[in-house]
Write a protein that holds these residues in place. Structure first.
Motif, PDB file in Angstrom:
ATOM      1  N   LEU A  95       0.833  -1.201   0.000  1.00  0.00           N
ATOM      2  CA  LEU A  95       0.000   0.000   0.000  1.00  0.00           C
ATOM      3  C   LEU A  95       0.869   1.253   0.000  1.00  0.00           C
ATOM      4  O   LEU A  95       0.549   2.244  -0.684  1.00  0.00           O
ATOM      5  N   LYS A  96       1.968   1.235   0.745  1.00  0.00           N
ATOM      6  CA  LYS A  96       2.889   2.383   0.756  1.00  0.00           C
ATOM      7  C   LYS A  96       3.416   2.674  -0.640  1.00  0.00           C
ATOM      8  O   LYS A  96       3.491   3.840  -1.055  1.00  0.00           O
ATOM      9  N   GLN A  97       3.768   1.628  -1.362  1.00  0.00           N
ATOM     10  CA  GLN A  97       4.301   1.825  -2.705  1.00  0.00           C
ATOM     11  C   GLN A  97       3.254   2.442  -3.634  1.00  0.00           C
ATOM     12  O   GLN A  97       3.569   3.306  -4.457  1.00  0.00           O
ATOM     13  N   LYS A  98       2.023   2.011  -3.497  1.00  0.00           N
ATOM     14  CA  LYS A  98       0.960   2.597  -4.322  1.00  0.00           C
ATOM     15  C   LYS A  98       0.781   4.084  -4.006  1.00  0.00           C
ATOM     16  O   LYS A  98       0.576   4.906  -4.907  1.00  0.00           O
ATOM     17  N   ILE A  99       0.853   4.427  -2.729  1.00  0.00           N
ATOM     18  CA  ILE A  99       0.707   5.835  -2.338  1.00  0.00           C
ATOM     19  C   ILE A  99       1.872   6.655  -2.860  1.00  0.00           C
ATOM     20  O   ILE A  99       1.691   7.775  -3.362  1.00  0.00           O
ATOM     21  N   ILE A 100       3.082   6.119  -2.750  1.00  0.00           N
ATOM     22  CA  ILE A 100       4.275   6.846  -3.218  1.00  0.00           C
ATOM     23  C   ILE A 100       4.214   7.060  -4.724  1.00  0.00           C
ATOM     24  O   ILE A 100       4.589   8.125  -5.235  1.00  0.00           O
ATOM     25  N   GLN A 101       3.730   6.075  -5.462  1.00  0.00           N
ATOM     26  CA  GLN A 101       3.683   6.189  -6.924  1.00  0.00           C
ATOM     27  C   GLN A 101       2.680   7.251  -7.376  1.00  0.00           C
ATOM     28  O   GLN A 101       2.955   8.043  -8.271  1.00  0.00           O
ATOM     29  N   ARG A 102       1.510   7.271  -6.783  1.00  0.00           N
ATOM     30  CA  ARG A 102       0.477   8.244  -7.163  1.00  0.00           C
ATOM     31  C   ARG A 102      -0.174   8.795  -5.906  1.00  0.00           C
ATOM     32  O   ARG A 102      -1.324   8.463  -5.578  1.00  0.00           O
ATOM     33  N   PRO A 103       0.502   9.651  -5.197  1.00  0.00           N
ATOM     34  CA  PRO A 103      -0.024  10.123  -3.901  1.00  0.00           C
ATOM     35  C   PRO A 103      -1.321  10.897  -4.016  1.00  0.00           C
ATOM     36  O   PRO A 103      -2.148  10.858  -3.096  1.00  0.00           O
TER      37      PRO A 103
END
Length: 853
Positions: free
Chosen positions: A401-409
């Protein structure tokens, strides 16, 4: 941990959070005590009995909530707990002010987003929040409306915050649902708990729905005394279709689907049996993107091609405006205090759930560091499963989930995990606390908003469930706003005289409703005739089975082939079928498939499914008694379908019950629906289907000459399946003869079950259709029926019963006549369909709608 006890009820123990029955100091609120005292007087058994009454009444009224791919079936029963949710008027007045303020604010936001966009230009709202949301529709930019308030209907989901006040959790602005269920909850509870409802001084809902009616009337772009208003539904498979049908029936507005409407010359029109009828106001229950396949989603079959162009021209009012779903964006929540200051110069009256938009660096950092304590949502909530509760995720899921947020915050917003308040629910024989969420409703009223005194309360199904959702098996409660003294009946206003002329006659009937009524007639006729014939054949099979005989007699083979012809379940028992001999070797299994296999087109199970679908599509026309019998049919058949190898006796009993209930249902249709509401279309469909199946039965059993004994039995079987054996004996009092059977079943103008009688009635009924009345010559469908009836009137039983020679076994005259009649009735059906039910015009999109990925 506060506890309370009511006489005879188990001890009520709250959770560690806020319970609605208690003050923050742990004292029982007086009005809750008053309710509990009333429950004491009822006792456990009395309370359980009242809950059963509620369940029965909701079932009797057909209150359902559709859940896609639900193993329990599409039409899940609506659940209402007997314990209402109570709130005193003093607290509600603050909530009411806050809801009005929020509706006003969202109306200004809606105008700004599709207007000057000053919120973005002045840096109050980041552009990614608006432009990155699927609900933002560029095609709606610059559209102006004639209503003072663009946002006509608003709903807010409310829950108790940590400070004990009601907080806004979600905004609903696209096509808010729940008002119909709220009204049904109130109607049910007030009937089951009349003494408590009166003594508790509950504020009435009637005034709000009068205001809703007034708002729809006044929304017409061209002010007129009786504007034409419709409710646009996605159809009977939509999750809240019951509510659409309920509001249509309650308010008196036609319930239409996209295929019922068409755009011509810059106006919106409803296809009626008499042509096009201009529509002034649309109460929309179709999602934004599906509303106009010409400019928005081209794959949509739910909307109306060109609708946005009519809106731009100010020739129709759509409630709520297409594009209003953008304001359901949780990414707006962190900025709402600033927006309130910008537009209103005010602080928010109602607090809202703490939220952090990840498109800002500081907020994103906070979210990533506290992910396990927060609830993470996508800003456009593409589906319910995109909500993540950090506390329930393992380390791998948190990293993903962190990676998804970092990619498209910019796509994500985090919210604090609040503990919902609890309220008592009757569970078995005890009161137990359950989490709850309340949905409150506002409607535009001139330059202000009116708030429903109450709302839709949804309750978690068990103690451990955090998310409150009808999809997850939750229940509902009636919401009582309590006044200090008796409710002033003068405040309960009567309906204003000015209202819409919704459907003034058959000419104004929406074409899709007319089509559903037509097919409802055909499917109920098909179900009844096939069930009767199959019952008669199963009785003969049962007799053979009981005598341990081989089912190889000519008469039984003829009956079995007739089953295949009548139901259309080829190859079946048909002579030329490759599998025919195999089916004949084990006729019980083939008959079981013809009865029970819902995937076999033409089977009784398949026909009952089509019957159910066609009738549920016209749910808004039903009476309560119709629903009860319909539900009896569904329950009977559902229970039967669960049996893998039912005995012959069981099959016959089920068929008996099915036939009896179908007859009762047909009788109620004629009592409950007026000719002007479309009953004529039902009669046309019914007579046409019965005529065609009567022809098929006669062709299957009468056109081939058999030995005298076999022929006598086949004639008797025909009369039995046609429910005409007693009539024959009364009329002829003789040995059963072919000529007499033909006279009774085919040629008798006075006998309602005869083919001649049905064609004569069909001829009269189709002459009442709008195009028939307005033309000076016969329409094509009238010509076909007239020709069929004429051929039948010229026929004589003696000639029809003859074969060509002694060696000839085919009754050529009878076969020729029945074949011609069958073709003419098929052409009649095709002609009626093309004249009145043509929904196939396809309009292509001008350009592809852009949705952010």
């Amino acid at each position: 941990m506060p506890t309370t006890k009511t006489s005879g009820l188990n001890r009520y123990t709250t959770f560690h959070g806020y319970d609605e029955m208690y003050t923050q100091q742990g004292n029982l609120k007086p009005y809750w005590q008053k309710l509990l005292d009333s429950f004491d007087r009822l006792g456990v058994d009395g309370l359980i009995g009242r809950q059963k009454d509620i369940d029965w009444l909701l079932s009797e009224n057909g209150v359902t909530y559709n859940v896609y791919n639900d193993p329990k079936g599409m039409n899940r029963p609506w659940n209402l707990n007997i314990v209402p949710f109570l709130l005193h008027k003093d607290e509600w007045e603050t909530v009411e002010k806050g809801l009005k303020q929020r509706a006003e604010l969202l109306d200004l936001i809606l105008k700004d987003i599709y207007g000057d966009r000053m919120l973005i230009k002045n840096g109050i709202v980041p552009p990614e929040i608006i432009y990155g949301h699927r609900g933002f529709l560029r095609q709606c930019s610059g559209i102006e409306y004639t209503m003072e308030k663009y946002l006509s209907v608003y709903a807010a989901d409310l829950a108790r915050g940590t400070d004990g006040r009601l907080w806004v959790v979600n905004d609903r602005t696209e096509a808010p649902s729940g008002m119909g269920y709220t009204l049904e909850n109130r109607s049910t509870t007030s009937r089951i708990l009349p003494e408590m409802y009166a003594k508790m001084n509950v504020t009435r809902l009637s005034g709000f729905f009068q205001d809703l009616n007034r708002m729809l009337v006044e929304a017409s772009p061209i002010k007129k005394e009786n504007p034409h208003i419709v409710i646009l539904t996605p159809g009977s498979h939509n999750e809240t279709y019951f509510e659409h049908a309920y509001l249509s029936s309650f308010l008196g507005y036609p319930l239409v689907q996209g295929n019922d409407l068409v755009v011509r010359d810059g106006f919106l029109w409803m296809k009626s049996l008499n042509g096009l009828k201009q529509i002034d106001v649309v109460l929309r229950r179709v999602d934004d993107a599906f509303s106009d396949p010409l400019e928005l989603r081209e794959d949509s079959h739910l909307g109306v091609a060109g609708l946005l162009d009519v809106v731009r021209r100010k020739n129709v009012s759509v409630i709520n405006p297409v594009g209003s779903g953008v304001m359901e964006n949780p990414g707006l929540l962190p900025f709402m205090p600033s927006i309130a200051q910008y537009f209103l110069g005010q602080d928010l009256i109602l607090p809202q759930i703490a939220s952090w938009w990840c498109g800002q660096e500081k907020e994103k950092k906070y979210v990533l560091e506290n992910l396990s304590r927060l609830v993470i949502k996508r800003i456009d909530r593409t589906n319910r499963e995109s909500i993540h509760f950090g506390e329930f995720l393992d380390s791998g899921e948190l990293d993903n989930l962190k990676q998804k947020i970092i990619q498209r915050p910019y796509r994500f917003v985090a919210q604090e995990r609040i503990s919902f308040s609890t309220a008592p629910n009757l569970v078995k024989d005890a009161l137990e606390p359950r989490n709850l969420v309340t949905r409150a409703f506002c409607i535009a009223s001139g330059s202000d908003y009116q708030v429903m005194p109450g709302g839709l309360v949804r309750v978690a199904p068990d103690r451990k469930t955090i998310r409150v959702s009808n999809h997850r098996g939750g229940t509902s409660k009636d919401f009582w706003i309590l006044e200090d003294g008796p409710v002033n009946e003068d405040k309960v206003r009567s309906w204003q005289k000015r209202s819409t002329n919704a459907v003034s006659g058959l000419d104004d009937l929406p074409s899709l409703t007319a089509e559903n009524l037509y097919w409802a007639g055909r499917y109920v006729g098909r179900t009844l005739i096939n069930a009767r014939f199959i019952r008669m054949v199963m009785r003969q099979l049962s007799m053979v089975q009981n005598r341990n005989e081989t089912p190889d007699s000519e008469k039984l083979r003829t009956l079995l082939r007739a089953v295949t012809h009548l139901t259309g379940t080829y190859p079946g028992f048909a002579k030329k079928a490759k599998k025919g001999p195999q089916a004949m070797e084990n006729p019980y299994q083939e008959m079981l498939s013809v009865i029970k296999d819902p995937k076999k087109v033409g089977s009784l199970a398949h026909t009952i499914g089509m019957f159910s679908n066609s009738y549920y599509s016209i749910r808004n026309l039903w009476s309560a008694d119709m629903w009860r019998v319909f539900e009896d049919i569904q329950q009977l058949w559902k229970s039967f379908q669960e049996e893998e190898q039912p005995s012959m006796t069981r099959i016959l009993r089920v068929l008996n019950k099915l036939i009896t209930r179908l007859i009762a249902f047909m009788g109620l249709i004629e009592e409950s629906i007026m000719i002007q509401q479309g009953l004529l279309l039902y009669f046309i469909g019914l007579q046409l289907e019965q005529s065609m199946l009567t022809i098929t039965k006669c062709r299957s059993l009468l056109t081939i000459k058999y030995d005298a004994h076999t022929e006598y039995d086949l004639l008797e079987y025909l009369l039995i399946s046609h429910e005409s054996l007693n009539i024959y004996r009364y009329s002829y009092r003789s040995y059963i003869q072919l000529e007499n059977v033909l006279n009774l079943v085919v040629l008798d103008l006075e006998y309602p079950r005869s083919l001649a009688y049905m064609l004569n009635r069909l001829q009269k009924d189709i002459a009442r259709l709008p195009q028939s009345k307005h033309d000076n010559h016969l329409n094509s469908y009238q010509k076909f029926v007239f020709e069929a009836f004429s051929k039948l009137r010229l026929a004589e039983a003696t000639s029809l019963a003859k074969t060509g020679t002694e060696e000839d076994f085919t009754r050529e005259a009878l076969e020729t006549l029945l074949g011609q009649l069958s073709e003419l009735l098929y052409q009649t059906s095709q002609s009626i369909t093309s004249s009145y039910f043509n929904h196939t015009d396809r309009q292509n999109q001008l350009f592809t709608q852009f949705f952010p990925i």
